[in-house]
Design an enzyme around this catalytic site. Structure first.
Site, PDB file in Angstrom:
ATOM      1  N   ASP A 198      41.048  65.734   3.277  1.00 60.10           N
ATOM      2  CA  ASP A 198      40.571  65.301   1.963  1.00 60.10           C
ATOM      3  C   ASP A 198      41.736  65.370   0.985  1.00 60.10           C
ATOM      4  OD1 ASP A 198      37.925  64.755   0.364  1.00 60.10           O
ATOM      5  OD2 ASP A 198      39.127  66.129  -0.867  1.00 60.10           O
ATOM      6  N   GLU A 202      38.019  59.466  -0.333  1.00 59.62           N
ATOM      7  CA  GLU A 202      39.366  60.005  -0.123  1.00 59.62           C
ATOM      8  C   GLU A 202      39.410  60.899   1.112  1.00 59.62           C
ATOM      9  OE1 GLU A 202      37.352  62.841  -3.103  1.00 59.62           O
ATOM     10  OE2 GLU A 202      37.292  60.736  -2.564  1.00 59.62           O
TER      11      GLU A 202
END
Length: 430
Positions: free
Chosen positions: A305, A348
């Site tokens: 992430d 993301e």
């Protein structure tokens, strides 16, 4: 009277027999004098002129034919009467009495006296009107068929069992780069080369072996290094009792194939980064998980992430955020093997499945990704650079994992732990 001399009765019998033959031979027999006037006609001539011999003899062809329209008859007669030659030709005649058009095959020869002087001519004509009509019909049908086959958007050809071309349409000839006449009757290898000919023969052979229609997808080099894809339908055809052939219809489906591949790619990839998408990742990961379970292999999963990505988007704008995701994905790829599967599974967030990989080996990969410098230059509005960090969760498959979702859930939890521990780090679930 000697034994070789014929009596008057015998001579009359011979003449009568000859007359019988001439009148029943099925052809039009006649003689003409030096001026082209009839001196003899058999019954067939009487019938076609619809006149008796008495009304025919002494008259020339202008009484029976329209020589202004079809004058080949007159031309041929003059050539025979003046040059003492034998002419065998087709003559088209228009009959004045009926307006009927007929075609004859006629043989004409001059007649001479004892001094060798031309005194007339004789001729025999056969009515070939029906034959010519049939030939013209066949020709018209062939022309029509050629027009159709040459304008169909397909490569059409015929080959026999010995691999000789029996027919190609213009489109096929154009593809081979040769005129039709230089292909028909030639061996396939002489036309397109041995390697390509053998390639196509593999499917051709199936038609002859099974005597059934075959539908095949074929691939061939176009001579410029590009692969062309063809959808081919090949069907058996019997030329005669001893010879078999096939008729082939091939359609270039390269653009359709490329479009299909593009759709497949779009269905499996993320539009922004070009990585696999979530759907494809879970599909492939499930297969790898099942294979590892079945064969007792190790498999690891990494989840990644981008730290504080929302703040990056809010501060520098979404175009800059997109650039970050693209560059980070490219950097991650540098740390992976070909068999590893990387995907963007959320905004993301990225995931990686590493087949045949122990936890210790996967840890090295995760640390390398985490330590990779992701530095980005800012535009004139902000100046300077920004260094983007990532958080990583890592797990390895356990016996308690019954399906891939179990393994992935643990990897997702490991990523959560990495964030809770302060981000910019790898959290490994032991």
């Amino acid at each position: 009277m000697s034994n070789n001399e014929l009596t008057k009765e015998e001579l009359l019998l011979k003449v009568k027999a000859l007359e019988e033959v001439v009148n029943n031979i099925g052809s039009y027999i006649f003689t003409k004098d030096i001026n082209g006037c009839y001196t003899y006609v058999n019954h067939a001539v009487e019938g076609v002129f619809n006149a008796s011999s008495a009304d025919i003899l002494g008259k020339d062809d202008s009484h029976f034919f329209d020589l202004k329209v079809y004058n080949q008859l007159k031309v041929n007669d003059q050539k025979v009467l003046k040059e003492d030659v034998v002419i065998s030709s087709e003559e088209v005649n228009l009959f004045k009495s009926t307006g009927e058009l007929k075609t004859f095959h006629t043989v004409k020869k001059s007649l001479t006296n004892d001094a060798g002087e031309i005194i007339g001519m004789c001729g025999i004509s056969t009515d070939i009107s029906d034959k010519k009509q049939l030939e013209n019909t066949v020709k018209e049908q062939n022309n029509l068929l050629d027009a159709v086959l040459n304008n169909v958007d397909a490569y059409i050809f015929m080959k026999d069992e010995q691999r000789y071309f029996r027919y190609v349409n213009d489109k096929t000839a154009e593809m081979f780069g040769l005129p039709n006449e230089e292909i028909i009757g030639k061996l396939d290898s002489d036309v397109i080369g041995q390697e390509m000919a053998d390639h196509f023969w593999q499917s051709d052979k199936l038609v002859f072996e099974t005597n059934e229609k075959q539908t095949i997808e074929e691939v061939a080099d176009d001579g410029e290094g590009n692969l062309r894809h063809y959808l081919s339908m090949k069907m058996p055809y019997k030329l005669n009792e001893e010879s078999n052939a096939l008729i082939g219809f091939s359609t270039d489906v390269t653009e359709l194939y490329q479009l299909k591949e593009e759709f497949k790619k779009l269905a499996n990839t993320d539009a922004l980064t070009g990585l696999y998408n979530r759907r494809y990742f879970f599909k492939q990961a499930t297969k790898e998980f099942s294979r590892a379970k079945r064969h007792g292999l190790e498999v690891a999963v990494i989840t990644i992430d981008v730290d504080y990505f929302k703040q990056i988007n809010d501060k520098f704008g979404h175009p800059f955020g997109d650039k970050v995701l693209i560059n980070i994905s490219e950097n991650i790829i540098q740390s992976l093997r070909q068999e590893d599967i990387l995907a963007r599974i959320g905004g993301e967030e990225f995931s990686i499945i590493l087949p045949n990989t122990s936890l210790e080996e996967a840890k090295l990969v995760a640390q390398r990704i985490c330590q990779t410098k992701n530095e980005f230059a800012l535009d004139e509005q902000f100046n300077g650079t920004v260094d983007i960090k990532v958080s990583i969760g890592l797990v390895s498959m356990k016996s308690s994992d019954f399906k891939f979702d179990d393994l992935f859930a643990r990897a997702d939890n490991a990523l959560y732990q990495a964030k809770e521990a302060g981000r910019n780090r790898v959290y490994v679930e032991d």
